[in-house]
Design an enzyme around this catalytic site. Sequence first.
Site, short mmCIF file in Angstrom:
data_model
loop_
_atom_site.label_atom_id
_atom_site.label_comp_id
_atom_site.label_asym_id
_atom_site.label_seq_id
_atom_site.Cartn_x
_atom_site.Cartn_y
_atom_site.Cartn_z
N LYS A 10 -4.09 -7.52 11.79
CA LYS A 10 -3.09 -7.80 12.84
C LYS A 10 -1.71 -7.38 12.36
O LYS A 10 -1.42 -7.36 11.16
CB LYS A 10 -3.08 -9.28 13.23
CG LYS A 10 -2.62 -10.28 12.15
CD LYS A 10 -1.12 -10.53 12.09
CE LYS A 10 -0.76 -11.37 10.86
NZ LYS A 10 0.64 -11.35 10.49
N ALA A 96 -3.30 -9.36 0.74
CA ALA A 96 -2.00 -10.05 0.60
C ALA A 96 -0.87 -9.18 1.11
O ALA A 96 0.20 -9.09 0.50
CB ALA A 96 -1.74 -10.49 -0.85
N SER A 103 -7.81 -13.74 6.99
CA SER A 103 -8.11 -14.37 8.28
C SER A 103 -9.16 -13.57 9.03
O SER A 103 -10.04 -14.14 9.69
CB SER A 103 -6.84 -14.46 9.12
OG SER A 103 -5.86 -15.23 8.45
N ASP A 136 -3.68 -17.56 11.55
CA ASP A 136 -3.96 -16.23 12.13
C ASP A 136 -5.43 -16.03 12.48
O ASP A 136 -5.79 -14.96 12.99
CB ASP A 136 -3.59 -15.13 11.13
CG ASP A 136 -2.12 -15.08 10.81
OD1 ASP A 136 -1.32 -15.43 11.69
OD2 ASP A 136 -1.78 -14.70 9.68
O1 C5P Z 1 -2.06 -21.06 8.26
P1 C5P Z 1 -2.11 -20.34 6.98
O2 C5P Z 1 -3.04 -20.99 5.98
O3 C5P Z 1 -2.37 -18.87 7.10
O4 C5P Z 1 -0.66 -20.46 6.35
C1 C5P Z 1 -0.39 -20.11 5.01
C2 C5P Z 1 0.99 -20.65 4.63
O5 C5P Z 1 2.00 -19.93 5.34
C3 C5P Z 1 1.21 -22.10 4.98
O6 C5P Z 1 0.78 -22.96 3.94
C4 C5P Z 1 2.72 -22.16 5.14
O7 C5P Z 1 3.36 -22.20 3.88
C5 C5P Z 1 3.04 -20.80 5.75
N1 C5P Z 1 3.11 -20.84 7.22
C6 C5P Z 1 4.18 -21.46 7.84
N2 C5P Z 1 4.27 -21.49 9.20
C7 C5P Z 1 3.33 -20.88 9.96
C8 C5P Z 1 2.23 -20.23 9.36
C9 C5P Z 1 2.15 -20.22 7.98
O8 C5P Z 1 5.06 -22.01 7.16
N3 C5P Z 1 3.45 -20.89 11.29
#
Ligand code: C5P
Length: 295
Positions: A10, A96, A103, A136
């Site tokens: 994405k 990364a 995701s 995501d």
């Molecule tokens: O949801 P996901 O595990 O992909 O998010 C990884 C990290 O990215 C979260 O732990 C957070 O630190 C950050 N994040 C965030 N706000 C979001 C999505 C991700 O702060 N909307």
Amino acid sequence: MSVTVRAPAKINLYLGVGPRRPDGFHPLATVYQAVGLYDDVTVTDAEDWSVVLSEPIAGVPLDDSNLAVKAGRALVAHHGIDRRARIEIHKGIPVAGGMAGGSADAAATLVALDRLWELGTSDHDLLTLAAGLGSDVPFALVGGTAAGSGRGEVVTPLQDDGSWWWVVVPDDEGLSTPSVYAAYDRLHPSPPVPEIPAVMYDALRRGVPDHLAVAVRNDLEDATLDLRPELEDTLQAGMRAGAIIAMVSGSGPTTLYLCEDADNARAVAAALRDGHPDVRVAAAPVAGAHVVSYA
Ligand code: C5P
């Protein structure tokens, strides 16, 4: 018996980021687009969970911390069954890199195991399981072009009449998403509540690259560039090579170059290839996670 599911990378055409919530996440107003770079995930019944990469790649965990294994465990728990699988991942999405490769693997694993074990999980339940795995993951199921709200996990498909061409420049050294959000908090102590502007919806409906170019935005870009200032040179090189607009992909460090058409994209990619041998051309939008083979 095994099932292979393909899931796309994405990009965020628009990434508006609001103030950090009490749970640590940030409210987003985002427009996701699925682009034609893919991971293929093949699942096979096994005695225990395992992750195998078709070729070794640094930075992809092979233990229970891999999001694909978490997806498998979540699906099994949801159905109250006792099954396990070997999950083989063929990576085509930068690791990364701000393109949600992990995701994509989780979404692909949900769909593949659902088919392998003929569980008949509803779309609603798949999306709920996906949201529990990461912000995501639901979009990797849906694909196409979609608005994302909440922390990104609430996904609404959007009308997109464009055939878009992107040049994608991965970077050797990945960036952790939490570190980019932490830099964002430092740089923007109290950002406004974000909203997708009308000009973005309009640009997608019209399918004109010049219109999209004025609508794109990534609120994380200055945080990413603060951590990796050298990316600015790559962005400028892409513009000099003829891209319409250059931007950071999500939390980076992958960078993106919107191009007029396929020929323009090939020319921009050729110009950037010298310092960036992994540069790719990707068409968009493309489908979300889908079965590509049964064996
Ligand atoms: O949801 P996901 O595990 O992909 O998010 C990884 C990290 O990215 C979260 O732990 C957070 O630190 C950050 N994040 C965030 N706000 C979001 C999505 C991700 O702060 N909307």
